[in-house]
Design an enzyme around this catalytic site. Structure first.
Site, PDB file in Angstrom:
ATOM      1  N   HIS A  35      -1.436  -2.717  -6.913  1.00 29.53           N
ATOM      2  CA  HIS A  35      -2.090  -2.335  -5.657  1.00 29.53           C
ATOM      3  C   HIS A  35      -3.603  -2.463  -5.799  1.00 29.53           C
ATOM      4  O   HIS A  35      -4.263  -1.589  -6.373  1.00 29.53           O
ATOM      5  CB  HIS A  35      -1.676  -0.908  -5.278  1.00 29.53           C
ATOM      6  CG  HIS A  35      -2.216  -0.465  -3.964  1.00 29.53           C
ATOM      7  ND1 HIS A  35      -2.563   0.828  -3.685  1.00 29.53           N
ATOM      8  CD2 HIS A  35      -2.488  -1.166  -2.826  1.00 29.53           C
ATOM      9  CE1 HIS A  35      -3.009   0.913  -2.447  1.00 29.53           C
ATOM     10  NE2 HIS A  35      -2.987  -0.288  -1.908  1.00 29.53           N
ATOM     11  N   SER A  48       0.835  -1.204   0.000  1.00 26.68           N
ATOM     12  CA  SER A  48       0.000   0.000   0.000  1.00 26.68           C
ATOM     13  C   SER A  48       0.865   1.247   0.000  1.00 26.68           C
ATOM     14  O   SER A  48       0.458   2.278  -0.516  1.00 26.68           O
ATOM     15  CB  SER A  48      -0.854   0.079   1.266  1.00 26.68           C
ATOM     16  OG  SER A  48      -1.534  -1.095   1.487  1.00 26.68           O
ATOM     17  N   ASN A  96      -3.560   6.617  -1.855  1.00 28.20           N
ATOM     18  CA  ASN A  96      -3.127   6.774  -0.465  1.00 28.20           C
ATOM     19  C   ASN A  96      -2.490   8.132  -0.215  1.00 28.20           C
ATOM     20  O   ASN A  96      -2.484   8.624   0.910  1.00 28.20           O
ATOM     21  CB  ASN A  96      -2.162   5.651  -0.063  1.00 28.20           C
ATOM     22  CG  ASN A  96      -2.925   4.503   0.558  1.00 28.20           C
ATOM     23  OD1 ASN A  96      -3.952   4.727   1.194  1.00 28.20           O
ATOM     24  ND2 ASN A  96      -2.445   3.293   0.375  1.00 28.20           N
ATOM     25  N   GLU A 100      -3.965   0.101  -8.851  1.00 33.63           N
ATOM     26  CA  GLU A 100      -2.849   0.975  -9.198  1.00 33.63           C
ATOM     27  C   GLU A 100      -1.698   0.075  -9.645  1.00 33.63           C
ATOM     28  O   GLU A 100      -1.238  -0.777  -8.877  1.00 33.63           O
ATOM     29  CB  GLU A 100      -2.426   1.816  -7.985  1.00 33.63           C
ATOM     30  CG  GLU A 100      -3.455   2.878  -7.602  1.00 33.63           C
ATOM     31  CD  GLU A 100      -3.053   3.689  -6.376  1.00 33.63           C
ATOM     32  OE1 GLU A 100      -3.390   4.877  -6.317  1.00 33.63           O
ATOM     33  OE2 GLU A 100      -2.422   3.128  -5.444  1.00 33.63           O
TER      34      GLU A 100
HETATM   35  N1  LIG Z   1      -6.102  -4.781   4.151  1.00 37.60           N
HETATM   36  C1  LIG Z   1      -6.228  -3.774   3.289  1.00 37.60           C
HETATM   37  O1  LIG Z   1      -7.194  -2.988   3.325  1.00 37.60           O
HETATM   38  C2  LIG Z   1      -5.176  -3.588   2.225  1.00 37.60           C
HETATM   39  C3  LIG Z   1      -5.513  -2.885   1.063  1.00 37.60           C
HETATM   40  C4  LIG Z   1      -4.564  -2.771   0.031  1.00 37.60           C
HETATM   41  C5  LIG Z   1      -3.293  -3.313   0.204  1.00 37.60           C
HETATM   42  N2  LIG Z   1      -2.995  -3.957   1.376  1.00 37.60           N
HETATM   43  C6  LIG Z   1      -1.652  -4.533   1.491  1.00 37.60           C
HETATM   44  O2  LIG Z   1      -1.749  -5.929   1.242  1.00 37.60           O
HETATM   45  C7  LIG Z   1      -0.743  -6.632   2.001  1.00 37.60           C
HETATM   46  C8  LIG Z   1      -1.422  -7.704   2.829  1.00 37.60           C
HETATM   47  O3  LIG Z   1      -2.346  -7.106   3.710  1.00 37.60           O
HETATM   48  P1  LIG Z   1      -3.540  -7.935   4.375  1.00 37.60           P
HETATM   49  O4  LIG Z   1      -4.460  -6.923   4.957  1.00 37.60           O
HETATM   50  O5  LIG Z   1      -4.059  -8.960   3.417  1.00 37.60           O
HETATM   51  O6  LIG Z   1      -2.758  -8.685   5.546  1.00 37.60           O
HETATM   52  P2  LIG Z   1      -3.227  -9.965   6.385  1.00 37.60           P
HETATM   53  O7  LIG Z   1      -2.526  -9.870   7.684  1.00 37.60           O
HETATM   54  O8  LIG Z   1      -4.717 -10.102   6.362  1.00 37.60           O
HETATM   55  O9  LIG Z   1      -2.618 -11.206   5.555  1.00 37.60           O
HETATM   56  C9  LIG Z   1      -1.247 -11.441   5.430  1.00 37.60           C
HETATM   57  C10 LIG Z   1      -1.043 -12.925   5.155  1.00 37.60           C
HETATM   58  O10 LIG Z   1       0.330 -13.135   4.864  1.00 37.60           O
HETATM   59  C11 LIG Z   1       0.708 -14.363   5.475  1.00 37.60           C
HETATM   60  N3  LIG Z   1       2.146 -14.414   5.650  1.00 37.60           N
HETATM   61  C12 LIG Z   1       2.901 -13.876   6.655  1.00 37.60           C
HETATM   62  N4  LIG Z   1       4.194 -14.187   6.463  1.00 37.60           N
HETATM   63  C13 LIG Z   1       4.250 -14.932   5.329  1.00 37.60           C
HETATM   64  C14 LIG Z   1       5.310 -15.557   4.634  1.00 37.60           C
HETATM   65  N5  LIG Z   1       6.573 -15.483   5.056  1.00 37.60           N
HETATM   66  N6  LIG Z   1       5.012 -16.255   3.523  1.00 37.60           N
HETATM   67  C15 LIG Z   1       3.726 -16.340   3.081  1.00 37.60           C
HETATM   68  N7  LIG Z   1       2.685 -15.775   3.705  1.00 37.60           N
HETATM   69  C16 LIG Z   1       2.952 -15.075   4.817  1.00 37.60           C
HETATM   70  C17 LIG Z   1      -0.065 -14.386   6.769  1.00 37.60           C
HETATM   71  O11 LIG Z   1      -0.138 -15.708   7.298  1.00 37.60           O
HETATM   72  C18 LIG Z   1      -1.408 -13.830   6.322  1.00 37.60           C
HETATM   73  O12 LIG Z   1      -2.268 -14.880   5.867  1.00 37.60           O
HETATM   74  C19 LIG Z   1      -0.014  -5.551   2.814  1.00 37.60           C
HETATM   75  O13 LIG Z   1       1.126  -5.145   2.115  1.00 37.60           O
HETATM   76  C20 LIG Z   1      -1.023  -4.416   2.878  1.00 37.60           C
HETATM   77  O14 LIG Z   1      -0.411  -3.155   3.044  1.00 37.60           O
HETATM   78  C21 LIG Z   1      -3.913  -4.128   2.370  1.00 37.60           C
END
Ligand SMILES: NC(=O)c1ccc[n+]([C@@H]2O[C@H](COP(=O)([O-])OP(=O)(O)OC[C@H]3O[C@@H](n4cnc5c(N)ncnc54)[C@H](O)[C@@H]3O)[C@@H](O)[C@H]2O)c1
Length: 284
Positions: free
Chosen positions: A140, A119, A190, A152
């Site tokens: 993104h 993000s 963002n 994005e």
């Molecule tokens: N949640 C949102 O609203 C949102 C929106 C856009 C982008 N993002 C971005 O997306 C990414 C993920 O966010 P999220 O909200 O899905 O997080 P989340 O915590 O819901 O999920 C992350 C996942 O990654 C897994 N993980 C951790 N370490 C790992 C590894 N070494 N190998 C493989 N898997 C691993 C975890 O077990 C978990 O299932 C981040 O970079 C976040 O900034 C999030």
């Protein structure tokens, strides 16, 4: 080579949403995470949402069955070596992202594109961990990924035009609206969102208006779906504060992106929004 098989690293909120999106558009996907329980949880949420789409008549039975059978789960990174595109959606930590992507770049196909769903981190900085930076890009997606139309597509300093074209084309095949961005802090959405939240807090702290009033004005007079305080409570005060800090640092401390100290106090006090039932508002 066009993108067909996709791997997604991380099966949390974003990873499982992106996998669902890929499956419902007829592409095969491999979902990778650290253990089987987590993967099973991600799979259950995907299957539940796909079933709901079928009930609503938005997926035929044939499409539903094909989407389900197109899903492969794995805890072994090497299983992603058949993918044309690997999207990383692990937590927003630079070293973690670099580590998983470094490993992915050693097992992936020669032509494979590696993408990050970060993000707010620098796509160029993350790309330094992979072997072929020219095949590295930001994708993104927004939450929830199956519903939000925007993607994005973030061009790292060394990303080639052929990589950009393939990813833009693939995003369109997922029925998304891809927008090409330069790799600048916060990309487009963002970055715009920072003053939206920051100024709202400053207006509150300057005692010009209360959160309820500001949210109501933005919704009723500004036609926003949600006001800045409701949105921060939904996103998580900690998550939003961390994005603000990253964008502020990314612009070398430009004062217009400076977080408000009250955001930090809220995090310290555990007032994180909906997830702790208390943020700018109380939730029961
Ligand atoms: N949640 C949102 O609203 C949102 C929106 C856009 C982008 N993002 C971005 O997306 C990414 C993920 O966010 P999220 O909200 O899905 O997080 P989340 O915590 O819901 O999920 C992350 C996942 O990654 C897994 N993980 C951790 N370490 C790992 C590894 N070494 N190998 C493989 N898997 C691993 C975890 O077990 C978990 O299932 C981040 O970079 C976040 O900034 C999030």
């Amino acid at each position: 080579m066009p993108i067909n098989k996709v791997g997604v690293m991380g099966s949390g909120t974003m990873g499982s949403g992106i996998v669902q999106l890929i499956l419902q558009n007829g592409f095969p996907a491999i979902m990778y995470d650290i253990n089987e329980d987590i993967l099973e949880k991600g799979k259950n949420s995907i299957v539940k949402r796909l079933n709901r789409l079928h009930e609503k008549g938005r997926l035929t039975l044939k499409e539903l069955n094909s989407a389900k059978s197109n899903l492969t789960l794995s805890t072994e990174m090497k299983d992603l070596n058949v993918c044309d595109l690997i999207i990383e959606a692990v937590p927003e930590k630079l070293e973690l992202k670099k580590n998983v992507l470094e490993e992915a770049s050693t097992i992936c196909k020669d032509h494979a594109i590696l993408a990050t769903n970060t993000s707010s981190l620098s796509v160029t900085q993350i790309s330094t961990s992979v072997e072929k930076t020219e095949h590295f890009i930001g994708m993104h997606f927004f939450n929830p990924a199956p519903l939000m139309p925007l993607v994005e597509v973030v061009k790292g300093v060394k990303t080639t035009s052929s990589t950009i074209e393939l990813v833009m084309e693939f995003a369109k095949q997922l029925h998304k609206t891809p927008v090409l961005c330069e790799d600048t802090p916060g990309f487009i959405v963002n970055r715009i969102a920072r003053p939206f939240y920051n100024e709202a807090i400053r207006i509150m702290k300057d005692q010009i208006a209360a959160p309820e009033q500001i949210d109501r004005i933005m919704k009723e007079a500004g036609n926003f779906k949600m006001g800045p305080f409701e949105l921060q409570d939904l996103i998580g005060i900690d998550v939003n504060f961390s994005s603000t800090k990253t964008v502020h640092e990314g612009f070398f401390g430009e004062s217009r992106f400076r977080p408000h100290p009250y955001q930090e106090r809220m995090v310290q006090a555990g007032l994180l929004g909906r997830k702790t039932k208390k943020g700018f508002y109380d939730y029961e």
